[in-house]
Design a protein around this motif. Structure first.
Motif, PDB file in Angstrom:
ATOM      1  N   SER A 155      -3.751   1.025  -3.747  1.00 54.53           N
ATOM      2  CA  SER A 155      -3.032  -0.425  -3.445  1.00 54.53           C
ATOM      3  C   SER A 155      -1.590  -0.315  -4.695  1.00 54.53           C
ATOM      4  O   SER A 155      -2.491   0.392  -6.149  1.00 54.53           O
ATOM      5  CB  SER A 155      -3.938  -1.153  -4.198  1.00 54.53           C
TER       6      SER A 155
ATOM      7  N   HIS B  45       2.002  -8.555   4.645  1.00 54.46           N
ATOM      8  CA  HIS B  45       1.147  -6.371   3.925  1.00 54.46           C
ATOM      9  C   HIS B  45       2.372  -5.812   4.156  1.00 54.46           C
ATOM     10  O   HIS B  45       3.027  -5.505   5.083  1.00 54.46           O
ATOM     11  CB  HIS B  45      -0.474  -6.529   4.523  1.00 54.46           C
TER      12      HIS B  45
ATOM     13  N   VAL C 102       0.765   5.029   0.446  1.00 54.54           N
ATOM     14  CA  VAL C 102      -0.207   5.961   1.249  1.00 54.54           C
ATOM     15  C   VAL C 102       1.088   7.449   1.467  1.00 54.54           C
ATOM     16  O   VAL C 102       2.352   7.869   2.107  1.00 54.54           O
ATOM     17  CB  VAL C 102       0.256   5.818   2.772  1.00 54.54           C
TER      18      VAL C 102
ATOM     19  N   THR D 266       9.289  -1.031  11.411  1.00 49.93           N
ATOM     20  CA  THR D 266       9.465   0.864  10.649  1.00 49.93           C
ATOM     21  C   THR D 266      11.032   1.055  10.400  1.00 49.93           C
ATOM     22  O   THR D 266      10.890   1.768  11.285  1.00 49.93           O
ATOM     23  CB  THR D 266       8.315   1.872  11.267  1.00 49.93           C
TER      24      THR D 266
ATOM     25  N   ASP E 228       0.845  -1.327   0.071  1.00 48.11           N
ATOM     26  CA  ASP E 228      -0.233  -0.036   0.113  1.00 48.11           C
ATOM     27  C   ASP E 228       0.901   1.347   0.061  1.00 48.11           C
ATOM     28  O   ASP E 228       1.932   1.614   1.295  1.00 48.11           O
ATOM     29  CB  ASP E 228      -0.796   0.016   1.590  1.00 48.11           C
TER      30      ASP E 228
ATOM     31  N   VAL F  67       2.922  -1.435   4.500  1.00 47.02           N
ATOM     32  CA  VAL F  67       2.924   0.297   3.859  1.00 47.02           C
ATOM     33  C   VAL F  67       3.779   1.052   3.457  1.00 47.02           C
ATOM     34  O   VAL F  67       5.110   0.681   4.349  1.00 47.02           O
ATOM     35  CB  VAL F  67       2.364   0.755   4.844  1.00 47.02           C
TER      36      VAL F  67
ATOM     37  N   SER G 192       4.924   4.943   3.053  1.00 49.27           N
ATOM     38  CA  SER G 192       4.240   6.052   3.254  1.00 49.27           C
ATOM     39  C   SER G 192       5.385   7.612   3.374  1.00 49.27           C
ATOM     40  O   SER G 192       6.615   7.195   3.346  1.00 49.27           O
ATOM     41  CB  SER G 192       3.362   5.903   4.482  1.00 49.27           C
TER      42      SER G 192
ATOM     43  N   ALA H  46      -4.025   6.988  -0.015  1.00 48.58           N
ATOM     44  CA  ALA H  46      -4.026   5.845  -0.015  1.00 48.58           C
ATOM     45  C   ALA H  46      -4.554   4.977  -1.091  1.00 48.58           C
ATOM     46  O   ALA H  46      -5.616   4.776  -1.664  1.00 48.58           O
ATOM     47  CB  ALA H  46      -4.627   5.498   1.304  1.00 48.58           C
TER      48      ALA H  46
END
Length: 595
Positions: free
Chosen positions: A594, A492, A457, A570, A455, A494, A496, A592
């Motif tokens: 995918s 998953h 972001v 992270t 994802d 992310v 960002s 946001a």
């Protein structure tokens, strides 16, 4: 004058010791007391002279005040016995003049009953005591003994006070000396500390030596200074730094023994040397054109080895022992700094040689690896070769490992360039989103193989940044690759990016195993991996994060990590925004989506 004549008794006479006569046993005794008897009555004078003289007092007589005044300088009496009512100069006037000459003299006044008031007045004016006529000789004896004892006690007290004053002066002198020593020691330590900070500002040997030479001259008050260093290999001494003196000529080195002998050092155990000459000048080793009239040379010693000498020259008035002691402290401090700089430069040399070796070896490996990789690609192309299933499998393995070897070589080359501050950077203004998308695209195959969801972001207010797009893609690719490796299949991730007032933070978050707090400091160490055992699941050189951190820092940013065991990690880096610039107009307002 008509006073009643005393009736003498026959008391047992006391025996005061005479001056300068040792008592039995060799003990020195008090000198005999001197008495001056003053009266105009001959019978009184005779009786007192005979009675007091029988007790070994030194008795002198005077029959008038004028005669007494004349005899005072010669007799210098301890006690004056005087009648108050004398013809001419009175007894009170005699007392005043006797006390003016000797303030400690005891004055005993004689008076009749009719003049007792005069005796009391005499006491007020300083008389020690008085005796009324007719008097008892025993009473006179006691008063005289008390007067003499009182005078001697006063003398002892004066002596004790004087001794106390002298000792107090000595203590004050010692206190002054101690305070001066403490002040000097404090000044020396403070000065050495401040000079040490100035010297420590640069680890390079040449600037340090120049500062040391200048400070040596300044601290000692000399006109100039020179520092000699021994060569570790050739036993030669060379001129390492010169301050306010003629520079060395072509041949600036001399055998260390000859240099030390010229300066005056002892061959067995070098110690500070002070030298001065009248008229003729002194020679400095390897500095033939520098002639001086005085010098102070101090050996520079560290780890029980003489590594050189510090020499200051031409101080007005000459160098002192205090200069020698202080310069010896400074030379010892400087010797440690010189040794540290030598080790630092030696380490730099080894590091440079290592980087050059790695670069050469990596370059030489890349050339045959390119040929191997190209040959494998040709063999794998079905247009040129018809391979069986087993052959294709073997060629895929060979190609994967060739790619892996190429990545390792690139990492080593990048790390070598980072260490030598020669990693090339092309800084241009870029929009961040395409850079992030390119990093994700580079790992699309691996993402699909492990069925990972990524994802993206992005803050819609992200500014354009000044950066090297290829290097930031390299950083993001490395962080994403690590996140994929340590995420379970179907996991998953992310990615960002958020904008602050003067920075942009980019983060890559996975939901994998996480990292223990004790292992976090290991992440950015070169050639270090948390799973460093022989059975580790993930390969690599342990340089990926170190290279990423170096690239980010060359952009003026910082890099960090937050992680909890069992919850994921992270990894983030922060880049300075500088001028916020124009926001990318094509950016989608959705924050946001995918990837």
């Amino acid at each position: 004058m008509t006073d009643d004549t005393p009736t003498p008794r026959a008391p047992e006479p006391a025996t005061p010791a005479r001056s300068g006569v040792p008592a039995p046993g060799g003990i020195e005794v008090e000198p005999a007391a001197r008495l001056l008897v003053v009266d105009d009555e001959p019978s009184i004078v005779d009786i007192l002279q005979e009675f007091l003289g029988s007790m070994a007092y030194e008795v002198h007589v005077a029959r008038s005040g004028e005669e007494a005044l004349q005899r005072l300088p010669q007799v210098q009496p301890d006690v004056v016995i005087t009648d108050i009512n004398l013809p001419g100069i009175s007894g009170l006037e005699l007392m005043r003049q006797a006390k003016a000459r000797d303030g400690e003299v005891a004055v005993i006044v004689l008076t009749g009953h009719v003049s007792a008031a005069s005796a009391i007045e005499a006491l007020r004016q300083g008389a020690y005591d008085y005796v009324t006529k007719p008097f008892d000789l025993e009473e006179v004896q006691k008063i005289v003994e008390r007067a003499i004892a009182n005078r001697r006690l006063r003398a002892i007290n004066r002596q004790l006070v004087e001794e106390l004053r002298q000792k107090n002066d000595i203590l004050q002198h010692h206190e002054h000396e101690l305070r001066e020593r403490v002040r000097l020691a404090t000044w020396q330590m403070t000065t050495l500390y401040e000079v040490g900070k100035e010297i420590s500002a640069n680890l390079e040997l040449a600037p340090r030596l120049q500062i040391m030479a200048a400070k040596a001259a300044e601290l000692s008050g000399g006109r100039g200074a020179v520092i000699y260093l021994r060569s570790e290999d050739t036993e030669e001494a060379r001129v390492a730094a010169v301050h306010e003196l003629a520079p060395p000529g072509e041949h600036d080195s001399i055998h260390a023994f000859d240099a030390e002998r010229t300066l005056g050092f002892s061959s067995s155990e070098p110690a500070p040397v002070r030298r001065a000459t009248e008229g003729a000048t002194l020679e400095l080793p390897a500095l033939p054109s520098a002639r001086v009239s005085s010098l102070l040379a101090v050996p520079m010693v560290t780890e029980n080895a003489v590594i050189g000498a510090m020499v200051v020259v031409d101080k007005p008035g000459g160098f002192t022992a205090a200069d020698e002691g202080f310069l010896a402290l400074f030379a010892a401090q400087s010797a440690i700094a010189v040794r540290n700089s030598q080790l630092y430069e030696h380490t730099k040399t080894l590091d440079r040689l290592k980087s050059e070796f790695v670069a050469v070896v990596s370059h030489e490996i890349r050339t045959p690896l390119t040929s191997v990789k190209g040959a494998i690609e040709l063999l794998s192309d079905h247009r040129f070769f018809a391979n069986t299933e087993q052959q294709r499998k073997l060629l895929n393995i060979a190609q994967a490992n060739a790619e892996r070897l190429l990545v390792l070589i690139n990492d080593i080359l990048d790390f070598s360039k980072l260490e030598s501050a020669s990693l090339p950077m092309v800084m241009e203004r870029h929009t961040l989103e395409p850079v992030v998308q390119l990093a994700i695209q580079n790992l699309r195959t691996l993402i699909e193989e492990r069925r990972i969801t990524v994802d993206l972001v992005l803050d819609p207010t992200l500014p354009d940044l000044m950066l090297d797009a290829n290097r930031i893609v390299q950083v993001l690719t490395n962080l994403l690759s690590n996140a994929i490796k340590f995420s379970p299949p179907g996991g998953h991730i992310v990615v960002s990016a958020t904008a602050g007032e003067s920075h942009v933070q980019v983060s890559v978050t996975d939901h994998g195993e996480g990292i223990a707090a004790a292992d976090l400091p290991k992440l950015f160490r070169k050639f270090s991996q948390i799973d460093s055992g022989s059975t580790r699941r993930v390969g690599g050189t342990g340089l990926g994060l170190v290279i990423c951190k170096g690239i980010v820092e060359q952009h003026g940013g910082t890099m960090g990590v937050e992680s909890r065991l069992g919850e994921g990690s992270t990894f983030y880096f922060v880049l300075p925004a500088g001028e916020r610039g124009v926001l990318a107009s094509a950016r989608t307002p959705d924050v946001a989506r995918s990837a």
